[in-house]
Design an enzyme around this catalytic site. Structure first.
Site, short mmCIF file in Angstrom:
data_model
loop_
_atom_site.label_atom_id
_atom_site.label_comp_id
_atom_site.label_asym_id
_atom_site.label_seq_id
_atom_site.Cartn_x
_atom_site.Cartn_y
_atom_site.Cartn_z
N LYS A 179 10.95 1.46 -1.42
CA LYS A 179 10.80 0.72 -2.60
C LYS A 179 10.10 1.68 -3.67
O LYS A 179 8.90 1.88 -3.65
CB LYS A 179 10.17 -0.65 -2.67
CG LYS A 179 10.64 -1.60 -3.75
CD LYS A 179 10.51 -0.83 -5.24
CE LYS A 179 9.08 -1.43 -5.95
NZ LYS A 179 8.98 -0.76 -7.09
N GLY A 232 -0.56 2.64 -3.47
CA GLY A 232 -0.65 2.31 -4.92
C GLY A 232 -1.81 1.46 -5.38
O GLY A 232 -3.24 2.04 -4.59
N SER A 233 -2.10 0.71 -6.16
CA SER A 233 -3.48 0.31 -6.72
C SER A 233 -3.95 -0.97 -5.88
O SER A 233 -3.05 -1.61 -5.25
CB SER A 233 -3.06 -0.35 -8.15
OG SER A 233 -2.23 -1.50 -7.91
N GLU A 235 -4.74 -3.59 -6.91
CA GLU A 235 -4.49 -5.05 -7.64
C GLU A 235 -3.11 -5.29 -6.63
O GLU A 235 -3.12 -6.57 -5.99
CB GLU A 235 -4.07 -4.99 -9.10
CG GLU A 235 -5.36 -4.69 -9.66
CD GLU A 235 -5.84 -3.53 -9.64
OE1 GLU A 235 -5.21 -2.34 -9.78
OE2 GLU A 235 -7.12 -3.25 -9.80
N GLY A 237 -2.04 -3.90 -3.77
CA GLY A 237 -2.30 -4.05 -2.36
C GLY A 237 -2.85 -5.45 -1.83
O GLY A 237 -2.44 -6.04 -0.81
N GLU A 254 -2.59 2.27 1.39
CA GLU A 254 -3.42 3.59 0.74
C GLU A 254 -3.55 3.31 -0.63
O GLU A 254 -2.97 3.27 -1.37
CB GLU A 254 -2.39 4.91 0.87
CG GLU A 254 -2.09 5.12 2.20
CD GLU A 254 -3.14 5.77 3.27
OE1 GLU A 254 -4.07 6.27 2.45
OE2 GLU A 254 -3.02 5.60 4.19
N CYS A 288 -4.89 10.00 -6.50
CA CYS A 288 -5.94 9.06 -5.90
C CYS A 288 -7.25 9.69 -5.17
O CYS A 288 -8.05 9.06 -5.45
CB CYS A 288 -4.99 8.43 -4.54
SG CYS A 288 -4.72 9.72 -3.52
N GLU A 385 -11.56 3.35 -11.20
CA GLU A 385 -10.78 4.50 -11.09
C GLU A 385 -9.63 4.49 -12.40
O GLU A 385 -8.99 3.76 -12.76
CB GLU A 385 -9.75 4.21 -9.91
CG GLU A 385 -8.79 5.45 -9.85
CD GLU A 385 -7.67 5.09 -8.68
OE1 GLU A 385 -7.06 3.83 -8.76
OE2 GLU A 385 -7.32 5.84 -8.13
P1 NAD Z 1 1.00 -0.01 -8.60
O1 NAD Z 1 0.10 -0.68 -7.33
O2 NAD Z 1 1.22 -0.48 -9.95
O3 NAD Z 1 2.48 0.26 -7.99
C1 NAD Z 1 2.86 0.80 -6.55
C2 NAD Z 1 3.98 0.39 -6.04
O4 NAD Z 1 3.95 -1.03 -5.72
C3 NAD Z 1 5.29 0.46 -7.18
O5 NAD Z 1 6.44 0.72 -6.29
C4 NAD Z 1 5.22 -0.97 -7.49
O6 NAD Z 1 6.60 -1.38 -7.86
C5 NAD Z 1 4.72 -1.99 -6.20
N1 NAD Z 1 4.33 -3.18 -6.59
C6 NAD Z 1 3.51 -3.43 -7.67
N2 NAD Z 1 3.15 -4.74 -7.52
C7 NAD Z 1 3.78 -5.09 -6.36
C8 NAD Z 1 3.74 -6.44 -5.59
N3 NAD Z 1 3.15 -7.43 -6.09
N4 NAD Z 1 4.18 -6.73 -4.25
C9 NAD Z 1 4.86 -5.50 -3.88
N5 NAD Z 1 4.95 -4.39 -4.50
C10 NAD Z 1 4.48 -4.38 -5.50
O7 NAD Z 1 0.46 1.69 -8.59
P2 NAD Z 1 0.91 3.07 -9.44
O8 NAD Z 1 0.25 2.79 -10.73
O9 NAD Z 1 2.40 3.08 -9.30
O10 NAD Z 1 -0.14 3.99 -8.96
C11 NAD Z 1 -1.34 4.06 -9.00
C12 NAD Z 1 -2.13 3.63 -8.13
O11 NAD Z 1 -2.04 4.28 -6.78
C13 NAD Z 1 -3.61 4.31 -8.17
O12 NAD Z 1 -4.57 3.26 -7.91
C14 NAD Z 1 -3.88 5.31 -7.11
O13 NAD Z 1 -5.08 5.54 -6.75
C15 NAD Z 1 -2.99 4.91 -5.91
N6 NAD Z 1 -2.47 6.01 -5.14
C16 NAD Z 1 -3.15 6.03 -3.84
C17 NAD Z 1 -2.88 6.99 -3.17
C18 NAD Z 1 -3.42 7.13 -1.69
O14 NAD Z 1 -3.20 7.84 -0.80
N7 NAD Z 1 -4.65 6.41 -1.25
C19 NAD Z 1 -1.98 7.82 -3.51
C20 NAD Z 1 -1.30 8.05 -4.45
C21 NAD Z 1 -1.68 6.84 -5.34
#
Ligand code: NAD
Length: 482
Positions: A179, A232-233, A235, A237, A254, A288, A385
């Site tokens: 996804k 991702g974020s 929130e 997660g 992550e 990140c 962040e």
């Molecule tokens: P995000 O959490 O908004 O989205 C990430 C993914 O999750 C997207 O594909 C989104 O559609 C999906 N998603 C959102 N809500 C969901 C839910 N309720 N259920 C299932 N899937 C859902 O993050 P973003 O804005 O795309 O990316 C930025 C964040 O990612 C930052 O916090 C960054 O630090 C983090 N990040 C972490 C790493 C790491 O390795 N630790 C690497 C890159 C980015």
């Protein structure tokens, strides 16, 4: 306008209800493509295909060596399409294509090649036991693929992060439904098409584009999805943990970071300035592991902050296709508003603005490389962040204080230590509560190294052997030897 479709069981297909979402160019804010806006029904089709391949499909009959050969072929194809893939990831978020050409896609290739090696090396163990009711036994373990994986990916380094997951899970023998982020579906779709070209059976790698709350959630609740691998974020997660946790799915998270870069008074000054600037400004700070908390020894703090501010002022912001431009816009409007909001908060809370500031109104999601000095670790800009090119310089006096400040964060993803004192480097690195420490180098990335955080930065490790093992389950077999 290009219209992107899902990739399910080797075919490009529209959403079950025909819905589409629009992709917007961050440089001029104009729509440039659309993508299928996935439904739970689409996820159902993709998971069913992935499940069939695991249970009786051609994929289930391949051994590790054969999976390794396919992974090497895929790496060759990604290498062939390096520029195309880099341009896809760059243009989707307005980033200069130089960065993904030099970092993201080469790392993706390395991930696939490293995983190709692990595919044939995921061994079990022979374990001595006390026997069974007085009779000798032989006990051994085998590593089995965990099942269908839901891989949920963000927009900042889409291909690289996708391969952290996909390379390892294919090595382990799993299948996947990817996804991708709403903003950046292109490179995942191209990777899936390359899997088909490499000879992976249809249905092993599927992509369903769309929104997290629909497609991501459908993966989290699907009974045939064994693991959610999420980047991702925090929130999102948390939402994923809440959904998938009670169903006893494995969940790897992550998440974000607020990573410290600790600059001691014995650091090689110019190297540390360059390294801190890199850790702050690469990919517009949308990383990140961005080293956004710069902890500097009091004796050099003013000089260091001023040098970092000079580095920020030298960064040319604009359309990355124009010559000399080093920094493009941030990925989306919400991100631009977020970065500006935190910059204003830094000013309001009393930090000293040395470079940058709130971006002037205009076309495109541009923000200014920004440096604050004279800040405390309690200020919002030191705790949240921001995910933009904003650095906060905070002073310390002793090594113990530096470590305490570094650890005083809800996050624990990465840290950098700048010093020429070897013993100090090791002592401080060991005391830091993070998943990875770079000594005199910001965020070294290598396909053989495990990657992941502690605290709010997440759960689990990707990369290297740890990544491949995380997609297997250890089964024990005991044989009675009368
Ligand atoms: P995000 O959490 O908004 O989205 C990430 C993914 O999750 C997207 O594909 C989104 O559609 C999906 N998603 C959102 N809500 C969901 C839910 N309720 N259920 C299932 N899937 C859902 O993050 P973003 O804005 O795309 O990316 C930025 C964040 O990612 C930052 O916090 C960054 O630090 C983090 N990040 C972490 C790493 C790491 O390795 N630790 C690497 C890159 C980015």
């Amino acid at each position: 306008m290009t219209h992107l479709k899902h990739f399910i069981e080797g075919a490009h297909v529209d959403a079950s209800d025909g819905a589409r979402m629009t992709l917007v160019n961050p440089i001029d804010e104009k729509p440039y493509a659309s993508a299928a806006c996935g439904t739970a029904e689409d996820v159902e089709r993709a998971v069913a295909a992935a499940h069939r391949q695991l249970h009786g499909g051609a994929w289930s009959r391949l051994n590790g060596a054969q999976r390794g050969v396919l992974l090497h072929k895929l790496a060759d194809l990604v290498e062939r399409d390096l520029e195309r893939l880099a341009d896809m990831d760059a243009s989707a978020i307005g980033r200069s294509p130089m960065e993904p050409r030099m970092m993201d896609v080469p790392n993706a290739i390395a991930n696939l090649r490293a995983a190709a090696g692990w595919a044939n090396a995921l061994e079990g163990r022979t374990i001595p036991t006390g026997g069974y009711m007085g009779v000798k036994t032989l006990s051994y373990t085998v590593r089995e693929p965990i099942g269908v994986v839901g891989a949920i990916v963000p927009w900042n380094s889409p291909l690289m992060i996708t391969t952290w997951k996909v390379a390892a899970l294919l090595a382990a023998g799993c299948t996947v439904v990817i996804k991708p982020s709403e903003e950046t579906p292109q490179s995942a779709l191209h990777l899936a098409a390359l899997c088909q070209e490499a000879g992976f059976p249809d249905g092993v790698v599927n992509v369903v584009t769309g929104h997290g709350e629909v497609v991501g959630r459908a993966l989290c609740v699907h009974p045939q999805v064994a693991k959610i691998s999420f980047t991702g974020s925090p929130e999102a997660g948390r939402a994923i943990q809440r959904t998938a946790g009670p169903l006893f799915k494995r969940v790897a998270l992550e998440l974000g970071g607020k990573s410290p870069q600790i600059v001691f008074d014995d650091a090689a000054f110019d190297d540390a300035v360059r390294g801190c600037a890199l850790g702050l400004f690469v990919n517009q700070g949308q990383v990140c592991a961005a080293g956004s908390r710069i902890l500097v020894h009091k004796s050099i703090a003013k000089r260091f902050a001023s040098a970092l501010a000079d580095a920020a002022k030298q960064v040319k912001v604009g359309n990355p296709s124009e010559s000399g431009v080093q920094m493009g816009p941030v990925a989306k409007k919400a991100q631009q508003e977020r970065v500006n909001r935190y910059i204003q908060l830094g000013i309001d809370e009393g930090a000293e603005l040395l470079a940058g500031g709130v971006s002037p109104k205009g076309n495109g999601f541009f923000v200014q490389p920004t440096i604050f000095a004279g800040a405390t670790n309690q200020m919002t800009i030191a705790r949240v962040e921001i995910f933009g090119p904003v650095g906060t310089v905070i002073e310390f006096e002793t090594d113990e204080q530096a470590v305490a400040l570094a650890n005083d964060s809800e996050y624990g993803l990465a840290a950098t230590v700048w010093t020429t004192n070897l013993a100090r480097a090791h002592k401080v690195a060991q005391a830091l509560q993070v998943g990875a420490v770079g000594v005199n180098c910001w965020s070294p990335l290598d396909a053989n190294l495990p990657w992941g955080g502690v605290k709010t930065s997440g759960i689990g490790r990707e990369g290297g052997l740890s990544g491949a093992l995380s997609f297997t389950e250890e089964k024990v077999i005991t044989v009675l030897l009368p």
